[in-house]
Design an enzyme around this catalytic site. Structure first.
Site, PDB file in Angstrom:
ATOM      1  N   ASP A 227       0.853  -1.184   0.000  1.00  0.00           N
ATOM      2  CA  ASP A 227       0.000   0.000   0.000  1.00  0.00           C
ATOM      3  C   ASP A 227       0.893   1.240   0.000  1.00  0.00           C
ATOM      4  O   ASP A 227       2.126   1.136  -0.006  1.00  0.00           O
ATOM      5  CB  ASP A 227      -0.933  -0.036   1.206  1.00  0.00           C
TER       6      ASP A 227
ATOM      7  N   HIS B  84      -2.650  -0.375  -3.865  1.00  0.00           N
ATOM      8  CA  HIS B  84      -3.157   0.955  -3.543  1.00  0.00           C
ATOM      9  C   HIS B  84      -3.971   1.548  -4.692  1.00  0.00           C
ATOM     10  O   HIS B  84      -3.514   1.597  -5.844  1.00  0.00           O
ATOM     11  CB  HIS B  84      -2.008   1.915  -3.218  1.00  0.00           C
TER      12      HIS B  84
ATOM     13  N   HIS C 109      -1.383   1.085   6.634  1.00  0.00           N
ATOM     14  CA  HIS C 109      -1.866   2.182   7.476  1.00  0.00           C
ATOM     15  C   HIS C 109      -2.881   1.659   8.478  1.00  0.00           C
ATOM     16  O   HIS C 109      -3.341   0.511   8.398  1.00  0.00           O
ATOM     17  CB  HIS C 109      -2.522   3.257   6.605  1.00  0.00           C
TER      18      HIS C 109
ATOM     19  N   HIS D 205      -7.814   4.572   7.277  1.00  0.00           N
ATOM     20  CA  HIS D 205      -9.097   4.194   6.673  1.00  0.00           C
ATOM     21  C   HIS D 205      -9.111   2.672   6.525  1.00  0.00           C
ATOM     22  O   HIS D 205      -8.100   2.008   6.770  1.00  0.00           O
ATOM     23  CB  HIS D 205      -9.304   4.864   5.306  1.00  0.00           C
TER      24      HIS D 205
ATOM     25  N   GLU E 267      -7.070  -2.843   7.445  1.00  0.00           N
ATOM     26  CA  GLU E 267      -6.481  -3.668   6.391  1.00  0.00           C
ATOM     27  C   GLU E 267      -5.419  -4.632   6.918  1.00  0.00           C
ATOM     28  O   GLU E 267      -5.355  -5.781   6.454  1.00  0.00           O
ATOM     29  CB  GLU E 267      -5.954  -2.764   5.276  1.00  0.00           C
TER      30      GLU E 267
END
Length: 275
Positions: free
Chosen positions: A8, A60, A104, A115, A134
């Site tokens: 990501d 991503h 993240h 998020h 995630e």
């Protein structure tokens, strides 16, 4: 030793703003270079420790971020979208370990650009009563395949989620989140060195059996909370879903793979309601 990479962007050292992460962002091309450099550091570390095959999945946004011409020559790249398995495309039971690079924190948590899959849709995601992002969701699917999460890099909150869920995982903190759009970062060279060393350590721990897959229970109960009721209105057309409040849908899956697919379907349906 076969290693699968899911990569990501928000957790890459130096990335702190949507100007870095959006395709049309003024600093996106710089961030893409940082991204491939961190991937290459992890590839090099894994190879030094004896990894024989490395598959990298660009995970991503458009999933066309990694620069093929700058990728380590020993890595294979999965690039483009849409992908049936999204951030986990190409993962199978044939791998020995999974690396999460540039990850993240989850929706609603502290962390740079936090998020869960879609910041425009998901307010919270619970798997068997526990809020996950995630790192947690993708890691549970990886373990369902019998492939343990061996390495994660990102800010301290992303790394912390993985450490809480997956015993033995090697965590590399590439920046310290101060706010949603602020972080204290080491030099890119130092970040790459830490990632390379972490990757070597992770492969060695996999080989010695000190990192093992966890048992993923079944059935799996999902609770997906949307940002507004209109998203839940559409997402509840998914067969088997249950509306439990204006914002939240519940779904019970027979295993983690079905749960993952149901989550992604509900997110896509919710996203389609945005006007």
């Amino acid at each position: 030793m076969r290693i699968y990479f899911s990569v990501d962007l928000e957790g890459i050292c130096g990335v702190v703003d949507v100007e870095h992460t959006r395709r049309d962002g003024r600093e996106h091309d710089r961030a893409r270079k940082w991204m491939v450099q961190e991937v290459n550091a992890a590839v090099e570390g894994a190879l030094k420790a004896g990894a024989e095959k490395i598959v990298v999945n660009d995970s991503h946004g458009t999933m066309r971020n990694l620069l093929p011409e700058e990728l380590h020559p020993e890595a294979e790249l999965i690039i483009g979208s849409p992908k049936p398995m999204s951030m986990l495309e190409g993962l199978s039971k044939d791998f020995d370990g999974t690396f999460f690079i540039g990850y993240h924190a989850r929706s609603g948590a502290f962390g740079v650009l936090s998020h869960t899959y879609s910041g425009r849709v998901v307010a919270d995601l619970k798997v068997n009563g526990r809020s996950v992002g995630e790192p947690g969701l993708n890691g549970l699917v990886s373990n369902f395949y019998g492939v343990p999460v061996a390495l994660i890099s990102g800010d301290q909150f992303a790394v912390g989620e993985a450490l809480d869920l997956f015993p033995g995982v090697v965590g590399v903190i590439t920046k310290e989140a101060i706010g949603r759009y602020v972080a204290k970062c080491p030099s890119p060279e130092k970040a790459k060195k830490m990632i390379e060393e972490g990757a070597s350590k992770a492969v060695n721990l996999l080989r010695s059996g000190e990192i093992k897959p966890i048992q993923v229970p079944s059935p799996i109960e999902i609770q997906l909370k949307f940002l507004n009721p209109g998203m839940a209105d559409l997402a509840q057309i998914l067969p088997g879903s249950e509306r439990i409040d204006p914002l939240t849908l519940r779904y019970v899956a027979k295993n983690m793979l079905e749960a993952y697919k149901a989550i992604r379907a509900m997110i896509y349906l919710g996203y389609s309601s945005i006007k």
